[in-house]
Design a protein around this motif. Structure first.
Motif, PDB file in Angstrom:
ATOM      1  N   LEU A 191       2.286 -22.078  24.578  1.00 45.04           N
ATOM      2  CA  LEU A 191       2.351 -21.570  23.235  1.00 45.04           C
ATOM      3  C   LEU A 191       3.238 -20.539  23.097  1.00 45.04           C
ATOM      4  O   LEU A 191       3.965 -20.145  22.339  1.00 45.04           O
ATOM      5  CB  LEU A 191       0.889 -21.658  22.532  1.00 45.04           C
ATOM      6  CG  LEU A 191       0.579 -20.904  21.112  1.00 45.04           C
ATOM      7  CD1 LEU A 191       1.111 -21.896  20.143  1.00 45.04           C
ATOM      8  CD2 LEU A 191      -0.771 -20.589  21.192  1.00 45.04           C
ATOM      9  N   THR A 192       2.791 -19.218  23.985  1.00 40.61           N
ATOM     10  CA  THR A 192       3.509 -18.049  23.928  1.00 40.61           C
ATOM     11  C   THR A 192       4.639 -17.813  24.840  1.00 40.61           C
ATOM     12  O   THR A 192       5.401 -16.971  24.640  1.00 40.61           O
ATOM     13  CB  THR A 192       2.442 -16.958  24.578  1.00 40.61           C
ATOM     14  OG1 THR A 192       1.791 -17.427  25.677  1.00 40.61           O
ATOM     15  CG2 THR A 192       1.119 -17.091  23.547  1.00 40.61           C
ATOM     16  N   GLN A 193       4.805 -18.953  25.901  1.00 36.17           N
ATOM     17  CA  GLN A 193       5.988 -18.857  26.633  1.00 36.17           C
ATOM     18  C   GLN A 193       5.945 -17.638  27.461  1.00 36.17           C
ATOM     19  O   GLN A 193       6.910 -17.080  27.931  1.00 36.17           O
ATOM     20  CB  GLN A 193       7.145 -18.911  25.937  1.00 36.17           C
ATOM     21  CG  GLN A 193       7.809 -20.034  25.335  1.00 36.17           C
ATOM     22  CD  GLN A 193       7.655 -21.360  26.065  1.00 36.17           C
ATOM     23  OE1 GLN A 193       8.551 -21.422  27.082  1.00 36.17           O
ATOM     24  NE2 GLN A 193       6.858 -22.383  26.072  1.00 36.17           N
ATOM     25  N   THR A 194       4.620 -17.164  27.757  1.00 34.99           N
ATOM     26  CA  THR A 194       4.549 -16.175  28.656  1.00 34.99           C
ATOM     27  C   THR A 194       3.130 -16.363  29.427  1.00 34.99           C
ATOM     28  O   THR A 194       2.574 -17.657  29.102  1.00 34.99           O
ATOM     29  CB  THR A 194       4.042 -14.828  28.030  1.00 34.99           C
ATOM     30  OG1 THR A 194       2.682 -15.022  27.271  1.00 34.99           O
ATOM     31  CG2 THR A 194       5.134 -14.338  27.028  1.00 34.99           C
TER      32      THR A 194
ATOM     33  N   ALA B 252       0.301 -12.233  28.912  1.00 33.65           N
ATOM     34  CA  ALA B 252       1.106 -11.374  29.865  1.00 33.65           C
ATOM     35  C   ALA B 252       2.435 -11.170  28.767  1.00 33.65           C
ATOM     36  O   ALA B 252       2.539 -11.780  27.846  1.00 33.65           O
ATOM     37  CB  ALA B 252       1.750 -11.897  30.834  1.00 33.65           C
ATOM     38  N   ASN B 253       3.375 -10.096  29.283  1.00 33.12           N
ATOM     39  CA  ASN B 253       4.569  -9.788  28.412  1.00 33.12           C
ATOM     40  C   ASN B 253       5.743 -11.017  28.686  1.00 33.12           C
ATOM     41  O   ASN B 253       5.679 -11.505  29.590  1.00 33.12           O
ATOM     42  CB  ASN B 253       5.084  -8.448  28.809  1.00 33.12           C
ATOM     43  CG  ASN B 253       4.554  -7.570  27.990  1.00 33.12           C
ATOM     44  OD1 ASN B 253       4.320  -7.268  26.580  1.00 33.12           O
ATOM     45  ND2 ASN B 253       4.025  -6.327  28.545  1.00 33.12           N
ATOM     46  N   PRO B 254       6.568 -11.176  27.561  1.00 28.92           N
ATOM     47  CA  PRO B 254       7.635 -11.813  27.958  1.00 28.92           C
ATOM     48  C   PRO B 254       8.681 -11.091  28.935  1.00 28.92           C
ATOM     49  O   PRO B 254       8.441  -9.886  29.129  1.00 28.92           O
ATOM     50  CB  PRO B 254       8.300 -11.976  26.418  1.00 28.92           C
ATOM     51  CG  PRO B 254       7.383 -11.382  25.583  1.00 28.92           C
ATOM     52  CD  PRO B 254       6.507 -10.686  26.367  1.00 28.92           C
ATOM     53  N   GLU B 255       9.699 -11.785  29.256  1.00 21.55           N
ATOM     54  CA  GLU B 255      10.780 -11.032  30.230  1.00 21.55           C
ATOM     55  C   GLU B 255      11.330  -9.966  29.666  1.00 21.55           C
ATOM     56  O   GLU B 255      11.644 -10.132  28.295  1.00 21.55           O
ATOM     57  CB  GLU B 255      11.777 -12.003  30.821  1.00 21.55           C
ATOM     58  CG  GLU B 255      11.653 -12.728  32.119  1.00 21.55           C
ATOM     59  CD  GLU B 255      12.607 -13.512  32.477  1.00 21.55           C
ATOM     60  OE1 GLU B 255      13.626 -12.916  32.728  1.00 21.55           O
ATOM     61  OE2 GLU B 255      12.408 -14.934  32.519  1.00 21.55           O
ATOM     62  N   GLY B 256      11.314  -8.843  30.388  1.00 17.48           N
ATOM     63  CA  GLY B 256      12.194  -7.682  29.782  1.00 17.48           C
ATOM     64  C   GLY B 256      11.234  -6.548  29.262  1.00 17.48           C
ATOM     65  O   GLY B 256      11.756  -5.556  28.861  1.00 17.48           O
ATOM     66  N   PHE B 257       9.945  -6.886  29.276  1.00 20.11           N
ATOM     67  CA  PHE B 257       8.919  -5.650  29.164  1.00 20.11           C
ATOM     68  C   PHE B 257       8.224  -5.480  30.387  1.00 20.11           C
ATOM     69  O   PHE B 257       7.763  -6.423  30.989  1.00 20.11           O
ATOM     70  CB  PHE B 257       8.083  -6.371  27.845  1.00 20.11           C
ATOM     71  CG  PHE B 257       8.872  -6.197  26.657  1.00 20.11           C
ATOM     72  CD1 PHE B 257       9.177  -5.742  25.595  1.00 20.11           C
ATOM     73  CD2 PHE B 257       9.244  -7.671  26.194  1.00 20.11           C
ATOM     74  CE1 PHE B 257       9.971  -5.594  24.550  1.00 20.11           C
ATOM     75  CE2 PHE B 257      10.180  -8.092  25.095  1.00 20.11           C
ATOM     76  CZ  PHE B 257      10.492  -6.879  24.039  1.00 20.11           C
ATOM     77  N   GLU B 258       7.825  -4.268  30.258  1.00 17.27           N
ATOM     78  CA  GLU B 258       7.189  -3.724  31.585  1.00 17.27           C
ATOM     79  C   GLU B 258       5.642  -3.396  31.437  1.00 17.27           C
ATOM     80  O   GLU B 258       5.076  -3.075  32.585  1.00 17.27           O
ATOM     81  CB  GLU B 258       7.766  -2.526  31.953  1.00 17.27           C
ATOM     82  CG  GLU B 258       9.492  -2.965  32.295  1.00 17.27           C
ATOM     83  CD  GLU B 258      10.341  -1.638  32.568  1.00 17.27           C
ATOM     84  OE1 GLU B 258       9.707  -0.698  32.920  1.00 17.27           O
ATOM     85  OE2 GLU B 258      11.636  -2.003  32.837  1.00 17.27           O
ATOM     86  N   THR B 259       4.975  -3.257  30.487  1.00 19.67           N
ATOM     87  CA  THR B 259       3.724  -2.860  30.411  1.00 19.67           C
ATOM     88  C   THR B 259       2.773  -3.994  30.881  1.00 19.67           C
ATOM     89  O   THR B 259       3.173  -5.066  31.040  1.00 19.67           O
ATOM     90  CB  THR B 259       3.100  -2.420  28.868  1.00 19.67           C
ATOM     91  OG1 THR B 259       3.857  -3.456  27.782  1.00 19.67           O
ATOM     92  CG2 THR B 259       3.900  -1.137  28.524  1.00 19.67           C
TER      93      THR B 259
ATOM     94  N   GLU C 258      14.964  -2.214  22.876  1.00 21.74           N
ATOM     95  CA  GLU C 258      16.316  -2.022  21.865  1.00 21.74           C
ATOM     96  C   GLU C 258      16.269  -3.208  20.983  1.00 21.74           C
ATOM     97  O   GLU C 258      16.848  -3.123  19.993  1.00 21.74           O
ATOM     98  CB  GLU C 258      17.404  -1.934  22.943  1.00 21.74           C
ATOM     99  CG  GLU C 258      18.837  -1.984  21.982  1.00 21.74           C
ATOM    100  CD  GLU C 258      19.952  -2.047  22.975  1.00 21.74           C
ATOM    101  OE1 GLU C 258      21.136  -2.067  22.498  1.00 21.74           O
ATOM    102  OE2 GLU C 258      20.085  -2.278  24.352  1.00 21.74           O
ATOM    103  N   SER C 259      15.898  -4.458  21.453  1.00 21.07           N
ATOM    104  CA  SER C 259      16.117  -5.533  20.796  1.00 21.07           C
ATOM    105  C   SER C 259      14.754  -5.754  19.710  1.00 21.07           C
ATOM    106  O   SER C 259      14.763  -7.078  19.153  1.00 21.07           O
ATOM    107  CB  SER C 259      16.505  -6.836  21.495  1.00 21.07           C
ATOM    108  OG  SER C 259      15.613  -7.151  22.726  1.00 21.07           O
ATOM    109  N   GLY C 260      13.828  -5.116  19.794  1.00 16.54           N
ATOM    110  CA  GLY C 260      12.530  -5.674  19.191  1.00 16.54           C
ATOM    111  C   GLY C 260      11.314  -5.161  20.252  1.00 16.54           C
ATOM    112  O   GLY C 260      11.365  -4.391  21.146  1.00 16.54           O
TER     113      GLY C 260
ATOM    114  N   ALA D  41       8.415 -10.700  20.027  1.00 19.89           N
ATOM    115  CA  ALA D  41       8.860 -11.861  20.817  1.00 19.89           C
ATOM    116  C   ALA D  41       7.894 -12.871  21.136  1.00 19.89           C
ATOM    117  O   ALA D  41       8.532 -14.171  20.982  1.00 19.89           O
ATOM    118  CB  ALA D  41       9.443 -11.029  22.233  1.00 19.89           C
ATOM    119  N   ILE D  42       6.811 -12.500  21.303  1.00 18.61           N
ATOM    120  CA  ILE D  42       5.956 -13.579  21.515  1.00 18.61           C
ATOM    121  C   ILE D  42       5.410 -14.596  20.192  1.00 18.61           C
ATOM    122  O   ILE D  42       5.248 -15.495  20.377  1.00 18.61           O
ATOM    123  CB  ILE D  42       4.447 -12.929  22.080  1.00 18.61           C
ATOM    124  CG1 ILE D  42       4.683 -12.289  23.355  1.00 18.61           C
ATOM    125  CG2 ILE D  42       3.170 -14.244  22.029  1.00 18.61           C
ATOM    126  CD1 ILE D  42       3.280 -11.674  24.152  1.00 18.61           C
TER     127      ILE D  42
END
Length: 287
Positions: free
Chosen positions: A41-44, A68-75, A116-118, A123-124
């Motif tokens: 559902l979330t692609q994470t 979890a976070n999508p790719e590109g996020f670090e928290t 930068e892109s949101g 994204a989720i």
């Protein structure tokens, strides 16, 4: 006659044994289903620590549910639900439509990470709504005929598109704790005001909805409320203050003046790109 009786008794025993196996392993089945469909559902990555299902008394709980976070996020995570408790009508548990009286999620944690892109939440949310469109297309039968190889690869799984349907009378998501994170803040998180969400009669009009459809509706409303809390509650001003009153139109020059010797030109350009894109996106000043 004895052979026939033996066969009948064997079938009955096997049937009872099968039911017993399912009931004793129900927690494991639910855990696997939540993680499988949640990830789809979330692609994470969606993980669940523990389930406790008591269908006879109409109670259930899930603990340690994390998105979890999508790719590109670090928290650490996007959403940690902690403890989720459910009360359901036990007379409907074995039926085609299961009635859940209430779902309570108390003090979940959201980390709203800006890039930068949101944001990670945006994204989720996009992933969830994309999945919703595919699920609607599949369950409505609008994709009749043969399925192409490309659509088959992205089509919702059997776990998501089949199974019992649900009517959820009340969903309470209380004291949603939201922290705003921005790379330029060096890992520092800023707290946004808490959010409360109350949803009613999910699936009632339709005579029941799939579990995935209910999850889509709940997540859509939660993410919208979290995003509104962050963008409209003064969190943007907190970020500006944390950056020392940064001028969005002159970030690079200010960083060069204040920390050029320490950071170096390449680091300043990276920070500037991150800060300008994220802040403009947050304040609605982008193109």
């Amino acid at each position: 006659m004895r052979i026939i009786l033996f066969v009948v008794l064997f079938i009955v025993a096997a049937f009872i044994g099968g039911i017993a196996f399912i009931l004793f392993n129900l927690d494991a089945f639910v855990k696997e289903a939540v993680e499988t469909v949640g990830t789809e559902l979330t692609q994470t990555s969606v993980t669940l620590n523990e389930t406790n299902i008591d269908p006879a008394n109409g109670k259930a709980s899930l603990s340690g549910l994390n998105i979890a976070n999508p790719e590109g996020f670090e928290t650490d995570h996007a959403l940690a639900l902690g403890l989720v408790s459910l009360k359901m009508d036990p007379t409907t548990v074995t039926g085609d439509v299961i009635v859940i009286n209430e779902i309570v999620v108390d003090t979940p944690s959201v980390i709203y990470e800006l890039g930068e892109s949101g944001s990670n939440i945006d994204a989720i949310h996009e992933n969830v709504m994309s999945f919703a469109n595919k699920l609607q297309s599949q369950t409505s039968g609008s994709s009749g005929g043969e399925t192409t190889s490309s659509s088959a690869e992205t089509a919702p799984s059997q776990e998501a598109s089949e199974g019992p349907k649900f009517i959820i009378e009340n969903v309470y998501i209380r004291n949603v704790s939201t922290a705003v994170s921005l790379n330029v803040l060096g890992g520092k998180k800023l707290e946004a005001p808490s959010v409360d969400v109350h949803l009613t009669d999910i699936g009632k009009k339709e005579g029941g909805v799939l579990a995935a459809e209910a999850a889509i509706y709940i997540m859509d409303n939660l993410f919208k409320d979290v995003a509104a809390s962050v963008t409209n509650s003064g969190a943007g001003k907190l970020i500006e203050d944390a950056l020392g009153g940064v001028d969005l139109n002159n970030v690079e020059q200010q960083l060069q003046e204040q920390a050029g010797e320490v950071l170096g030109d390449d680091a300043i350009k990276d920070i500037t790109k991150d800060a300008e894109g994220a802040l403009k996106n947050l304040f609605g000043t982008g193109d």
